[in-house]
Motif scaffolding. Structure first.
Motif, PDB file in Angstrom:
ATOM      1  N   SER A 208      46.117  -0.817   2.903  1.00 28.74           N
ATOM      2  CA  SER A 208      47.406  -0.282   2.463  1.00 28.74           C
ATOM      3  C   SER A 208      47.969   0.465   4.531  1.00 28.74           C
ATOM      4  O   SER A 208      49.178   0.451   4.413  1.00 28.74           O
ATOM      5  CB  SER A 208      46.922   1.872   1.920  1.00 28.74           C
TER       6      SER A 208
ATOM      7  N   GLU B 256      48.825  -3.706   5.536  1.00 29.33           N
ATOM      8  CA  GLU B 256      49.823  -3.935   4.336  1.00 29.33           C
ATOM      9  C   GLU B 256      51.324  -4.369   5.373  1.00 29.33           C
ATOM     10  O   GLU B 256      52.167  -3.533   5.300  1.00 29.33           O
ATOM     11  CB  GLU B 256      49.510  -3.583   3.378  1.00 29.33           C
TER      12      GLU B 256
ATOM     13  N   ARG C 232      44.019  -7.916  -1.574  1.00 23.47           N
ATOM     14  CA  ARG C 232      44.590  -7.330  -1.129  1.00 23.47           C
ATOM     15  C   ARG C 232      43.411  -6.586   0.102  1.00 23.47           C
ATOM     16  O   ARG C 232      43.124  -6.410   0.387  1.00 23.47           O
ATOM     17  CB  ARG C 232      44.740  -5.732  -1.856  1.00 23.47           C
TER      18      ARG C 232
END
Length: 578
Positions: A453, A456, A512
């Protein structure tokens, strides 16, 4: 076994220059000959002119190569398709300025073992007639809040470390753990290990290749266990923390150390790892005469041995062959379509060595039941990695430098906290051939703890990305300076490369940038190898038995075994004396 000391799901040639490698179209020509892995490989064609094989394997990670090589050993027509220009996936190596870097696993044991209880990877190599020369050693350096010390595997040396750095209470509890684990659980583990990993297959044929074949040794083991051992059966499939709690182990150092070992082994703490995995590790690392191993030519030698085995038996490896999608015909997996538009038909099966999330992306919408898609999309993921690869002069570095170093900054944050644990490997300590004369090669990383995160949506060319890259790599630089001492200077590094979660996502095509599924013992199980689509199977770290080199090797072997008749499977076991 090979612990996940160096992450089992990283890389491709991405760390060579951090640019996408040139994708060259593979050229398929009519041939029935064995081939080389140069990206222009022969493949058999059907009468319609379409390239085809019995089995098409997507991805040349350890799982995919084990699967493909064993299928070739079984006289199957198999091709392994790799998107990049190096085979090996997580385990490949790369070279810059004469430095040969590991980009994946580097802590191994059991690579040269043989027999029913051998490492699954060792059993596959044995089946392929491939050997893997290794250096042996028995220690690594640890840097903990309590102090820095050399930790040795084996039944007695670790007690000395505990006495000095953790006190008498820790010594008593560690002894209690070994006695409790060995006394109640290890006999059952021994019985389970009477089944060679190579004997397992994913259909009812396992009753012949495993259950019936090894019934005498299993019965003998169960008799030796007695009632107490039998009662421990269910504990093997439960979290190891339950055994720790049942033994009333309360010493903070012991609890932390167990969590660290579990995390190095499987990417989860003791409350998430199967007891069977930890018991096996104790049996390997804390028995008399035990050693760790490192391939003389680096971890890339593991990949090279599997590729040799694949090609020796007529299998093919096609590099720079990016699979765009899996083709479904009449509800079955019929083959794959490459990025260059080439269709390769699979007469028997398509095997995906990609992660569960990335395999899903290769399938057309509606090909899978909604419930299956939901199950994949809701499976928790491990976080990603930060990497530091260095090449530097050995002048000023201690001559007795250890190959492996583990740095834990703060026990209270937990070993799975980001920026808290750094692992360092300096393989040139044991294998000087991996670096130019008088130099060292080093790989440091934060193992499966870097939050995706944070990265990202960042543009890799932006100042923000470069700033974050510098900031988040600092913990690795500090750990390296702590391990190597004052003789090491950052500015003198001849090679310095930093990898991020976006590197993982881009070059490994990992959803991811993930390390793999975060499936905790007692809360879920790794999926099997079949899918709702006939003739589509999966192997690798998204399938049973899970994450790690031994696990993915076993998964590849299970799929290969499942695709051939029981008679061929049994003959292979006979041939290698299992």
């Amino acid at each position: 076994m090979a612990a996940n000391f160096c992450g089992s799901t990283l890389q491709s040639p991405f760390l060579c220059n951090f640019r996408r490698p040139t994708i060259r179209s593979s050229s398929f020509i009519r041939s029935s000959s064995s081939t080389s892995s140069n990206g222009n490989l022969p493949i058999k064609e059907s009468f319609s002119g379409e390239p085809e094989a019995d089995v098409v394997v997507i991805g040349s990670g350890i799982g995919g190569l084990c699967c493909g090589a064993l299928l070739a050993r079984y006289d199957q027509d198999v091709i392994v398709l790799e998107s990049h220009d190096h085979p090996g996936g997580a385990a490949h190596s790369f070279e810059i300025k004469g430095y040969k870097f590991d980009s994946g696993p580097s802590l191994f044991s059991g690579l040269q073992s043989r027999g029913p209880q051998a490492n699954p990877l060792a059993q596959v190599l044995d089946a392929l007639g491939e050997s893997l020369p290794c250096n042996k050693y028995d220690s690594w350096m640890v840097y903990l809040p309590e102090g820095d010390f050399l930790s040795r595997i084996g039944p007695t040396d670790f007690f000395k470390d505990l006495e000095k750095y953790a006190g008498p209470s820790a010594v008593q509890e560690w002894e209690k753990l070994l006695v409790g684990a060995y006394g109640a659980i290890l006999p059952l583990s021994t019985a389970a290990m009477a089944l060679p990993p190579l004997s397992i297959r994913g259909d009812l044929g396992v009753l012949s290749t495993a259950a019936a074949r090894y019934a005498p040794s299993l019965i003998k083991s169960f008799i030796k266990m007695g009632p107490k051992g039998a009662l421990g059966a269910t504990k093997l499939l439960r979290p190891f923390s339950e055994i720790v709690d049942s033994l009333e182990l309360k010493d903070p150092f012991i609890r932390n150390w167990i969590d660290l070992l579990a995390f190095l082994l499987a990417g989860v703490k003791s409350d998430g790892i199967l007891s069977a995995e930890m018991i096996y590790m104790f049996a390997e690392w804390y028995k008399p005469g035990c050693t760790l191993e490192y391939p003389i030519d680096g971890s890339g030698a593991v990949v090279e041995a599997l590729v040799r085995g694949l090609e020796k038996f007529g299998g093919r490896l096609s590099l720079n062959s990016h699979v765009e999608n899996i083709v479904i015909e009449d509800g079955k997996a019929a083959g794959v379509k490459l990025k260059n538009g080439q269709f390769i038909r699979a007469r028997k099966s398509v095997v995906s060595n990609a992660s569960m999330w990335d395999t899903l992306k290769l399938l057309p919408p509606g090909a899978l039941p909604d419930s299956y898609v939901k199950g994949v999309n809701t499976t928790p993921q491990c976080e990603s990695f930060m990497h530091l690869h260095l090449g530097f002069d050995a002048e000023g570095i201690a001559d007795d430098l250890e190959i492996h170093h583990i740095v834990v900054n703060d026990w209270d944050r937990g070993v799975d906290a980001d920026q808290n644990v750094v692992l360092i490997s300096v393989p040139s300590v044991l294998s000087p051939n991996l670096a130019p004369p008088g130099k060292h090669v080093l790989h440091a990383y934060c193992p499966g703890t870097e939050p995706f995160s944070l990265w990202e949506g960042l543009d890799r060319r932006s100042a923000e990305y470069k700033s974050l890259k510098s900031q988040r790599s600092e913990v690795m630089w500090r750990a390296v300076e702590r391990a190597l001492g004052p003789g090491f200077k950052r500015e003198k590094c001849e090679v310095s490369l930093v990898g991020t979660p976006l590197t993982h996502q881009r070059f490994l095509r990992r959803n991811r940038g993930t390390y793999g599924p975060a499936i905790e013992a007692g809360k879920g199980t790794f999926p099997g190898h079949s899918t709702p689509i006939p003739q589509l199977l999966c192997c690798g770290d998204s399938t049973f038995p899970g994450i790690g080199v031994p696990a993915v090797a076993a998964s590849g072997a299970i799929v290969a075994n499942s695709l051939v008749p029981v008679s061929k499977h049994s003959q292979l076991l006979d041939d290698i004396g299992l």
